[in-house]
Motif scaffolding. Structure first.
Motif, PDB file in Angstrom:
ATOM      1  N   ILE A  79      -4.889  10.044  -9.794  1.00 47.10           N
ATOM      2  CA  ILE A  79      -5.691  11.107 -10.406  1.00 47.10           C
ATOM      3  C   ILE A  79      -6.300  11.980  -9.313  1.00 47.10           C
ATOM      4  O   ILE A  79      -6.889  11.470  -8.345  1.00 47.10           O
ATOM      5  N   LYS A  80      -6.169  13.284  -9.474  1.00 45.01           N
ATOM      6  CA  LYS A  80      -6.752  14.210  -8.507  1.00 45.01           C
ATOM      7  C   LYS A  80      -7.786  15.096  -9.208  1.00 45.01           C
ATOM      8  O   LYS A  80      -7.550  15.581 -10.317  1.00 45.01           O
ATOM      9  N   LYS A  81      -8.932  15.225  -8.562  1.00 44.09           N
ATOM     10  CA  LYS A  81      -9.980  16.071  -9.130  1.00 44.09           C
ATOM     11  C   LYS A  81      -9.736  17.531  -8.747  1.00 44.09           C
ATOM     12  O   LYS A  81      -9.454  17.848  -7.597  1.00 44.09           O
ATOM     13  N   THR A  82      -9.834  18.416  -9.741  1.00 39.41           N
ATOM     14  CA  THR A  82      -9.623  19.850  -9.518  1.00 39.41           C
ATOM     15  C   THR A  82     -10.757  20.638 -10.158  1.00 39.41           C
ATOM     16  O   THR A  82     -11.527  20.104 -10.952  1.00 39.41           O
ATOM     17  N   ASP A  84     -11.706  24.095 -12.382  1.00 44.44           N
ATOM     18  CA  ASP A  84     -11.158  25.128 -13.263  1.00 44.44           C
ATOM     19  C   ASP A  84     -12.332  25.904 -13.843  1.00 44.44           C
ATOM     20  O   ASP A  84     -13.110  25.378 -14.643  1.00 44.44           O
ATOM     21  N   LYS A  89     -12.397  18.883 -13.159  1.00 47.41           N
ATOM     22  CA  LYS A  89     -11.508  18.185 -14.089  1.00 47.41           C
ATOM     23  C   LYS A  89     -10.645  17.186 -13.327  1.00 47.41           C
ATOM     24  O   LYS A  89     -10.483  17.287 -12.118  1.00 47.41           O
ATOM     25  N   GLU A  90     -10.123  16.225 -14.066  1.00 52.93           N
ATOM     26  CA  GLU A  90      -9.221  15.240 -13.483  1.00 52.93           C
ATOM     27  C   GLU A  90      -7.802  15.505 -13.970  1.00 52.93           C
ATOM     28  O   GLU A  90      -7.578  15.730 -15.157  1.00 52.93           O
ATOM     29  N   LYS A  91      -6.862  15.480 -13.032  1.00 53.32           N
ATOM     30  CA  LYS A  91      -5.480  15.771 -13.368  1.00 53.32           C
ATOM     31  C   LYS A  91      -4.584  14.629 -12.893  1.00 53.32           C
ATOM     32  O   LYS A  91      -4.695  14.161 -11.760  1.00 53.32           O
ATOM     33  N   LEU A  92      -3.703  14.176 -13.788  1.00 50.20           N
ATOM     34  CA  LEU A  92      -2.755  13.123 -13.429  1.00 50.20           C
ATOM     35  C   LEU A  92      -1.628  13.731 -12.607  1.00 50.20           C
ATOM     36  O   LEU A  92      -0.873  14.567 -13.087  1.00 50.20           O
ATOM     37  N   ILE A  93      -1.538  13.289 -11.356  1.00 50.42           N
ATOM     38  CA  ILE A  93      -0.516  13.804 -10.458  1.00 50.42           C
ATOM     39  C   ILE A  93       0.760  12.973 -10.545  1.00 50.42           C
ATOM     40  O   ILE A  93       1.876  13.474 -10.450  1.00 50.42           O
TER      41      ILE A  93
END
Length: 259
Positions: A79-82, A84, A89-93
């Protein structure tokens, strides 16, 4: 990650996966791996343990990984925090592997769940003679024991001798037949339970009345065959006799000749 996936595919090829998955379906409650995916719990069972955790997780419960112990690897989300529009937000890489260690490879404070201490079991020498490892496991309230042919392990979550006799009977049946059908085959289960009750009497281990449970167990599989428990027992009597003789006498070659 490639090695982890390859190990799973290898087990599919050998036919071991369905057997292991059946045990992975019922994890011990209230431990970290109970929340793992079925895939990761399957990897854990393939590593011959019912409880595995990361180094820090073991330290949290005051247990420590033994020197020289080797980890196995499970798949975890990356999971990478981004940001927006100013919101985090957290995004599944993707996925990555994480090392975990078996409970059997740790020392320290006793865990909250109860792993039974096995008594001296009659016919244990037969299991040892056949290269079968017998070990205690934590109970998960869904099964009291199992035999894993691919790993040559009898796992027990109870001190009752009958459970050990049942699993040992599966081992003997496997040796006589040259292999067992995958899963809980009705006739195989009836052979094992009928043999187990007989061994209880021979060993004088009738401390508890287990006849009622055995009858219900046999009846449940007889119902699947659409026959009575009596007829089901008659159908497997020949195999049951061979199983008992093999356990009691240990002369494998003799029974291969008459099989």
């Amino acid at each position: 990650m490639k090695n982890t996936l390859t190990s799973i595919l290898d087990k599919f090829e050998t036919g071991d996966i369905p057997e292991v998955v059946s045990y992975a379906m019922f994890p011990i409650p209230d431990i970290p791996s109970a929340k793992w995916s079925l895939l990761n719990r399957t990897l854990m069972m393939l590593s011959q343990t019912a409880d595995a955790r990361g180094f820090k997780q073991w330290k949290k419960v005051k247990r420590y990984v033994k020197k020289g112990s080797k980890a196995f690897y499970i798949l975890v989300p990356y999971i990478k925090k981004t940001e927006d529009n100013g919101q985090e937000k957290e995004k599944l890489i993707g996925f990555m592997t994480r090392p975990v260690f078996r409970m059997e490879d740790t020392d320290g404070k006793e865990l909250e769940y109860n792993t039974v201490k096995l008594p001296e079991l009659p016919f244990m020498e037969r299991a040892m003679e056949w290269g079968i490892s017998v070990k205690a496991i934590p109970g998960n309230y869904r099964y009291y024991g199992y035999y894993t042919p691919s790993m040559k392990v009898i796992a027990l979550a109870t001190q009752e001798e009958k459970t050990f006799f049942h699993e040992l009977s599966h081992v003997a049946h496997e040796k006589i037949k040259g292999g067992l059908k995958r899963g809980q085959d009705a006739l195989q289960e009836i052979v094992a339970e009928l043999s187990a009750q007989t061994l209880c009497r021979i060993a004088g281990k009738q401390d508890k009345d287990t006849l009622g449970n055995s009858y219900r167990y046999i009846k449940s599989y007889a119902d699947k065959l659409n026959i009575s428990p009596y007829r089901a027992c008659l159908r497997v009597m020949s195999d049951t006799e061979k199983v008992l003789n093999l356990i009691l006498k240990g002369d494998e070659m003799e029974f291969k000749k008459v099989a």
